[in-house]
Design a protein around this motif. Structure first.
Motif, PDB file in Angstrom:
ATOM      1  N   LEU A   6      21.903  27.011  41.644  1.00 25.17           N
ATOM      2  CA  LEU A   6      22.992  26.876  40.678  1.00 25.17           C
ATOM      3  C   LEU A   6      24.142  27.812  41.035  1.00 25.17           C
ATOM      4  O   LEU A   6      25.314  27.415  40.976  1.00 25.17           O
ATOM      5  CB  LEU A   6      22.492  27.151  39.262  1.00 25.17           C
ATOM      6  N   VAL A   7      23.833  29.036  41.421  1.00 21.30           N
ATOM      7  CA  VAL A   7      24.871  29.989  41.842  1.00 21.30           C
ATOM      8  C   VAL A   7      25.628  29.425  43.045  1.00 21.30           C
ATOM      9  O   VAL A   7      26.861  29.505  43.108  1.00 21.30           O
ATOM     10  CB  VAL A   7      24.254  31.374  42.163  1.00 21.30           C
ATOM     11  N   ASP A   8      24.916  28.825  43.991  1.00 19.48           N
ATOM     12  CA  ASP A   8      25.566  28.221  45.159  1.00 19.48           C
ATOM     13  C   ASP A   8      26.542  27.124  44.745  1.00 19.48           C
ATOM     14  O   ASP A   8      27.667  27.043  45.242  1.00 19.48           O
ATOM     15  CB  ASP A   8      24.525  27.646  46.121  1.00 19.48           C
ATOM     16  N   LYS A   9      26.115  26.257  43.820  1.00 17.59           N
ATOM     17  CA  LYS A   9      26.972  25.161  43.345  1.00 17.59           C
ATOM     18  C   LYS A   9      28.209  25.694  42.614  1.00 17.59           C
ATOM     19  O   LYS A   9      29.310  25.176  42.791  1.00 17.59           O
ATOM     20  CB  LYS A   9      26.192  24.247  42.397  1.00 17.59           C
ATOM     21  N   ILE A  10      28.015  26.725  41.787  1.00 20.91           N
ATOM     22  CA  ILE A  10      29.147  27.313  41.057  1.00 20.91           C
ATOM     23  C   ILE A  10      30.141  27.924  42.039  1.00 20.91           C
ATOM     24  O   ILE A  10      31.353  27.732  41.913  1.00 20.91           O
ATOM     25  CB  ILE A  10      28.661  28.374  40.046  1.00 20.91           C
ATOM     26  N   ALA A  11      29.631  28.661  43.017  1.00 18.27           N
ATOM     27  CA  ALA A  11      30.497  29.306  44.009  1.00 18.27           C
ATOM     28  C   ALA A  11      31.300  28.263  44.781  1.00 18.27           C
ATOM     29  O   ALA A  11      32.504  28.428  45.013  1.00 18.27           O
ATOM     30  CB  ALA A  11      29.665  30.154  44.961  1.00 18.27           C
ATOM     31  N   GLU A  12      30.646  27.179  45.155  1.00 24.03           N
ATOM     32  CA  GLU A  12      31.311  26.116  45.905  1.00 24.03           C
ATOM     33  C   GLU A  12      32.354  25.404  45.036  1.00 24.03           C
ATOM     34  O   GLU A  12      33.481  25.172  45.472  1.00 24.03           O
ATOM     35  CB  GLU A  12      30.267  25.114  46.391  1.00 24.03           C
ATOM     36  N   GLY A  13      31.988  25.084  43.818  1.00 24.48           N
ATOM     37  CA  GLY A  13      32.890  24.343  42.927  1.00 24.48           C
ATOM     38  C   GLY A  13      34.085  25.154  42.462  1.00 24.48           C
ATOM     39  O   GLY A  13      35.173  24.613  42.264  1.00 24.48           O
ATOM     40  N   ALA A  14      33.905  26.461  42.274  1.00 24.05           N
ATOM     41  CA  ALA A  14      34.995  27.311  41.787  1.00 24.05           C
ATOM     42  C   ALA A  14      35.713  28.032  42.921  1.00 24.05           C
ATOM     43  O   ALA A  14      36.662  28.778  42.675  1.00 24.05           O
ATOM     44  CB  ALA A  14      34.444  28.336  40.802  1.00 24.05           C
ATOM     45  N   ASP A  15      35.252  27.830  44.152  1.00 20.93           N
ATOM     46  CA  ASP A  15      35.835  28.473  45.327  1.00 20.93           C
ATOM     47  C   ASP A  15      35.862  29.994  45.168  1.00 20.93           C
ATOM     48  O   ASP A  15      36.901  30.642  45.343  1.00 20.93           O
ATOM     49  CB  ASP A  15      37.240  27.919  45.606  1.00 20.93           C
ATOM     50  N   ILE A  16      34.705  30.550  44.797  1.00 21.71           N
ATOM     51  CA  ILE A  16      34.534  31.999  44.676  1.00 21.71           C
ATOM     52  C   ILE A  16      33.297  32.402  45.469  1.00 21.71           C
ATOM     53  O   ILE A  16      32.544  31.548  45.929  1.00 21.71           O
ATOM     54  CB  ILE A  16      34.385  32.439  43.192  1.00 21.71           C
ATOM     55  N   THR A  17      33.093  33.702  45.613  1.00 21.09           N
ATOM     56  CA  THR A  17      31.936  34.172  46.365  1.00 21.09           C
ATOM     57  C   THR A  17      30.663  33.952  45.552  1.00 21.09           C
ATOM     58  O   THR A  17      30.702  33.824  44.318  1.00 21.09           O
ATOM     59  CB  THR A  17      32.051  35.674  46.680  1.00 21.09           C
ATOM     60  N   LYS A  18      29.547  33.925  46.253  1.00 22.76           N
ATOM     61  CA  LYS A  18      28.256  33.766  45.581  1.00 22.76           C
ATOM     62  C   LYS A  18      27.978  34.947  44.660  1.00 22.76           C
ATOM     63  O   LYS A  18      27.398  34.777  43.593  1.00 22.76           O
ATOM     64  CB  LYS A  18      27.135  33.607  46.602  1.00 22.76           C
ATOM     65  N   ALA A  19      28.406  36.140  45.065  1.00 12.85           N
ATOM     66  CA  ALA A  19      28.199  37.326  44.228  1.00 12.85           C
ATOM     67  C   ALA A  19      28.960  37.186  42.913  1.00 12.85           C
ATOM     68  O   ALA A  19      28.426  37.485  41.838  1.00 12.85           O
ATOM     69  CB  ALA A  19      28.641  38.584  44.976  1.00 12.85           C
ATOM     70  N   SER A  20      30.205  36.727  42.979  1.00 14.28           N
ATOM     71  CA  SER A  20      30.999  36.520  41.757  1.00 14.28           C
ATOM     72  C   SER A  20      30.399  35.429  40.892  1.00 14.28           C
ATOM     73  O   SER A  20      30.356  35.548  39.663  1.00 14.28           O
ATOM     74  CB  SER A  20      32.436  36.141  42.115  1.00 14.28           C
ATOM     75  N   ALA A  21      29.935  34.364  41.517  1.00  9.65           N
ATOM     76  CA  ALA A  21      29.315  33.271  40.772  1.00  9.65           C
ATOM     77  C   ALA A  21      28.039  33.751  40.086  1.00  9.65           C
ATOM     78  O   ALA A  21      27.771  33.395  38.934  1.00  9.65           O
ATOM     79  CB  ALA A  21      29.014  32.101  41.699  1.00  9.65           C
TER      80      ALA A  21
END
Length: 90
Positions: A6-21
């Protein structure tokens, strides 16, 4: 899907780092948990509503011995899907 996926999908969709997601997801979970613990509801339009429901005290049975036990009253978190989420699943 687990939390890492889920963190990976959020990071990809919001164009942010995985740490931020990951921090964002943890913050969301914390905010929902805190509001439910205080007795409130969390309504996300189009997604659904998180709310607490009260469970009354009741009698139960110990499955090993068959002895009757008293189960204490408790509060249980619940989720009711919104219309848009229901439609997306069908």
């Amino acid at each position: 899907m687990n939390k890492g996926e889920l963190v990976d999908k959020i990071a990809e969709g919001a164009d942010i780092t995985k740490a931020s997601a990951g921090r964002s997801l943890d913050s969301l979970i914390s905010a929902i948990t805190s509001e439910l613990a205080d007795g409130g509801d969390v309504a996300l339009v189009g997604f659904g509503t998180f709310k607490i429901s009260a469970r009354a005290a009741r009698k139960g049975r110990n499955p090993q011995t068959g002895a009757e036990i008293q189960i204490a009253a408790s509060n249980a978190p619940g989720f009711k899907a919104g219309k848009a989420l229901k439609e997306a699943c069908n």
